[in-house]
Write a protein that holds these residues in place. Structure first.
Motif, PDB file in Angstrom:
ATOM      1  N   ALA A  77       0.840  -1.220   0.000  1.00  8.87           N
ATOM      2  CA  ALA A  77       0.000   0.000   0.000  1.00  8.87           C
ATOM      3  C   ALA A  77       0.869   1.262   0.000  1.00  8.87           C
ATOM      4  N   ASN A  78       2.094   1.133   0.533  1.00  5.58           N
ATOM      5  CA  ASN A  78       3.007   2.295   0.543  1.00  5.58           C
ATOM      6  C   ASN A  78       3.904   2.338  -0.685  1.00  5.58           C
ATOM      7  N   GLY A  79       3.462   1.609  -1.742  1.00  2.00           N
ATOM      8  CA  GLY A  79       4.202   1.705  -3.009  1.00  2.00           C
ATOM      9  C   GLY A  79       5.397   0.784  -3.090  1.00  2.00           C
ATOM     10  N   GLY A  80       5.557  -0.074  -2.072  1.00  2.00           N
ATOM     11  CA  GLY A  80       6.668  -1.038  -2.121  1.00  2.00           C
ATOM     12  C   GLY A  80       6.179  -2.367  -2.633  1.00  2.00           C
ATOM     13  N   GLY A  81       6.804  -3.434  -2.182  1.00  2.00           N
ATOM     14  CA  GLY A  81       6.334  -4.768  -2.572  1.00  2.00           C
ATOM     15  C   GLY A  81       6.351  -4.950  -4.080  1.00  2.00           C
ATOM     16  N   ILE A  82       5.255  -5.504  -4.573  1.00  2.00           N
ATOM     17  CA  ILE A  82       5.152  -5.771  -6.021  1.00  2.00           C
ATOM     18  C   ILE A  82       5.509  -4.511  -6.810  1.00  2.00           C
ATOM     19  N   LEU A  83       5.034  -3.351  -6.339  1.00  2.00           N
ATOM     20  CA  LEU A  83       5.229  -2.106  -7.122  1.00  2.00           C
ATOM     21  C   LEU A  83       6.694  -1.703  -7.196  1.00  2.00           C
ATOM     22  N   SER A  84       7.484  -2.080  -6.207  1.00  2.00           N
ATOM     23  CA  SER A  84       8.921  -1.749  -6.331  1.00  2.00           C
ATOM     24  C   SER A  84       9.584  -2.694  -7.328  1.00  2.00           C
ATOM     25  N   THR A  85       9.084  -3.931  -7.398  1.00  2.00           N
ATOM     26  CA  THR A  85       9.607  -4.841  -8.429  1.00  2.00           C
ATOM     27  C   THR A  85       9.137  -4.402  -9.807  1.00  2.00           C
ATOM     28  N   VAL A  86       7.936  -3.806  -9.875  1.00  2.00           N
ATOM     29  CA  VAL A  86       7.456  -3.263 -11.160  1.00  2.00           C
ATOM     30  C   VAL A  86       8.422  -2.189 -11.659  1.00  2.00           C
ATOM     31  N   GLN A  87       8.837  -1.286 -10.770  1.00  2.00           N
ATOM     32  CA  GLN A  87       9.792  -0.224 -11.179  1.00  2.00           C
ATOM     33  C   GLN A  87      11.077  -0.856 -11.733  1.00  2.00           C
ATOM     34  N   ALA A  88      11.588  -1.840 -11.032  1.00  2.00           N
ATOM     35  CA  ALA A  88      12.866  -2.464 -11.444  1.00  2.00           C
ATOM     36  C   ALA A  88      12.698  -3.235 -12.753  1.00  2.00           C
ATOM     37  N   THR A  89      11.531  -3.836 -12.931  1.00  2.00           N
ATOM     38  CA  THR A  89      11.301  -4.628 -14.144  1.00  2.00           C
ATOM     39  C   THR A  89      11.113  -3.726 -15.357  1.00  2.00           C
ATOM     40  N   ARG A  90      10.384  -2.608 -15.147  1.00  2.00           N
ATOM     41  CA  ARG A  90      10.204  -1.652 -16.255  1.00  2.00           C
ATOM     42  C   ARG A  90      11.561  -1.067 -16.673  1.00  2.00           C
ATOM     43  N   ALA A  91      12.442  -0.868 -15.682  1.00  2.00           N
ATOM     44  CA  ALA A  91      13.751  -0.230 -15.982  1.00  2.00           C
ATOM     45  C   ALA A  91      14.715  -1.215 -16.637  1.00  2.00           C
ATOM     46  N   ALA A  92      14.471  -2.509 -16.454  1.00  2.00           N
ATOM     47  CA  ALA A  92      15.403  -3.512 -16.993  1.00  2.00           C
ATOM     48  C   ALA A  92      15.127  -3.771 -18.470  1.00  2.00           C
TER      49      ALA A  92
END
Ligand SMILES: O=C(O)CC1=NCN=C1
Ligand SMILES: [Zn+2]
Length: 408
Positions: free
Chosen positions: A95-110
């Motif tokens: 809910a604080n933008g971590g978890g799955i969403l932090s992996t989303v950021q890393a995956t989009r950047a890769a």
């Protein structure tokens, strides 16, 4: 167990059909005979045997099957460990933008190549631990292009790696930040743009959805699963992982091939699943890592739900590629016997990804996928935990791991 078809339920989950002094005959990557060594040798009378692999009296099982992984992803989430130790919950971190969403950021950047290289290392590890077929979900892109990027990595792995990769689209893994508060609009994007394009490119056999408090509601999940079925996808659902949402009931209603997690599922949900033949995929490494209650596997087995097991390999809730750790947790935390665990990691796991007629047991006509362990019985594997017991892995008749090392 010979001749049976369909996932094993109830007491059948214990009947692994173990054979002392057994043998398997292989031709062109397929099993042509399996059973007591003298019977198999008699069937080979007059046949030129070009190669023999002597297991030396050790345990041989079908290749292990992973029906639930998030194999392709960028980055890692070890920083969450400190948050969890301070008491933050999985859903709070998300809910604080971590978890799955932090992996989303890393995956989009890769890049696609970076995702491929990282996923290959994990797939190699899964193979070294005995997995010969692995399901891999998207769900860390959450835009059409980034979801397609993940699914192309699945295809490249399938085309290049010894392990077979079964691809699942999971655009409904979370609501991306740019759609925060507009979940229904994101659901429309999944249904109207992502699903049709994934289908057009043939990049996934299944569609999965995370039906969870603060992620996708039962109604949104029902809409997504319905749209996926209309396009010809098989359907799966992350159900009742954290909150009792009625996901198991929805799995039965929607005719899902499998429902995943089920930590908070109800007895009514298990009954509905059993009636509809939905396979219950339990993920004990996840509940161990989340320090959560465990899926009630015994209750599922007792009402006739076919149970399968998997690592749920992902960078947040289950960062492990070891099906052998899952064997131990399946026994100690789910109360399953070693025989039930083996059934759950072979034939039932195979049916959970639509491969039950092709892999998951040592029977004539099936792919010659086998594992030889440095052990002489099934119970030794979950009993002696924390190490890798695999010595040799055979994939479609070819030795791909020998002495515990990849054969290049
Ligand atoms: O946290 C993750 O990255 C994977 C996950 N999806 C649903 N539950 C766990
Ligand atoms: Zn998962």
């Amino acid at each position: 167990m010979r001749g049976k078809s369909g996932p094993r339920i109830g007491s059948d989950m214990s009947n692994v059909g173990a054979i002392e002094h057994g043998a398997v005959a292989i031709r062109e990557g397929k099993i042509v005979a399996a059973g007591p060594e003298d019977e198999v040798r008699a069937q080979l009378e007059g046949v030129l045997v070009t190669k023999e692999l002597d297991a030396g009296g050790r345990l041989v099982t079908p290749g292990l099957v992973e029906p639930h992984t998030h194999l392709v992803h960028g980055g890692s989430r070890e920083h969450e460990l400190a948050l969890k130790l301070k008491g933050a919950s999985y859903l709070e971190i998300l809910a604080n933008g971590g978890g799955i969403l932090s992996t989303v950021q890393a995956t989009r950047a890769a890049s696609e190549d970076e995702l491929f290289a990282k996923a290959k290392i994990s797939l190699d590890t899964m193979l070294l631990f005995g997995a010969t077929t692995v399901e891999a979900k998207s769900g860390y892109g959450l835009t059409l292009n980034d979801e397609l990027k993940q699914l192309r990595v699945n295809k490249r792995l399938q085309d290049s790696h010894a392990v077979d990769v079964v691809s699942t689209f999971m655009g409904a893994h979370a609501v991306p930040t740019e759609y925060k508060g507009r979940a229904d609009e994101y659901v429309a994007l999944v249904i109207n743009e992502m699903l049709p394009e994934v289908k057009r490119q043939g990049l996934a056999e299944f569609c999965d959805v995370f039906c969870e408090h603060g992620v996708f509601t039962v109604e949104q999940s029902r809409t997504i699963l319905g749209a996926a079925k209309e396009l010809g996808f098989g359907v799966k659902i992350h159900a009742d992982e954290i909150e009792p949402m009625g996901g198991a009931e929805l799995a039965g209603e929607q005719g899902c091939i499998s429902a995943e997690h089920l930590l908070a599922a109800s007895n009514e949900g298990f009954r509905v699943m059993a009636e509809a033949g939905v396979i219950g995929v339990c993920l004990p490494a996840t509940s161990f890592n989340l320090r959560a209650k465990h899926a009630r596997a015994r209750a599922m087995i007792e009402v006739g739900v076919p149970v399968a097991l998997s690592t749920d390999y992902n960078p947040g809730s289950s960062p492990t590629e070891s099906l052998q750790l899952v064997m131990t947790l399946g026994c100690l935390n789910l109360g399953m016997t070693p025989e039930e665990v083996l059934t759950a990691m072979t034939i039932n796991a195979a049916y959970a990804i639509g491969r039950g007629e092709r892999i998951g047991s040592l029977e004539p006509g099936k792919d010659a996928d086998l594992v030889v362990y440095n052990a002489t019985n099934i119970a030794y594997l979950p009993y002696h935990f924390g190490i890798n017991h695999v010595d040799t892995v055979v994939k479609r008749g070819q030795i791909v791991v020998r002495d515990g090392r990849l054969v290049s």
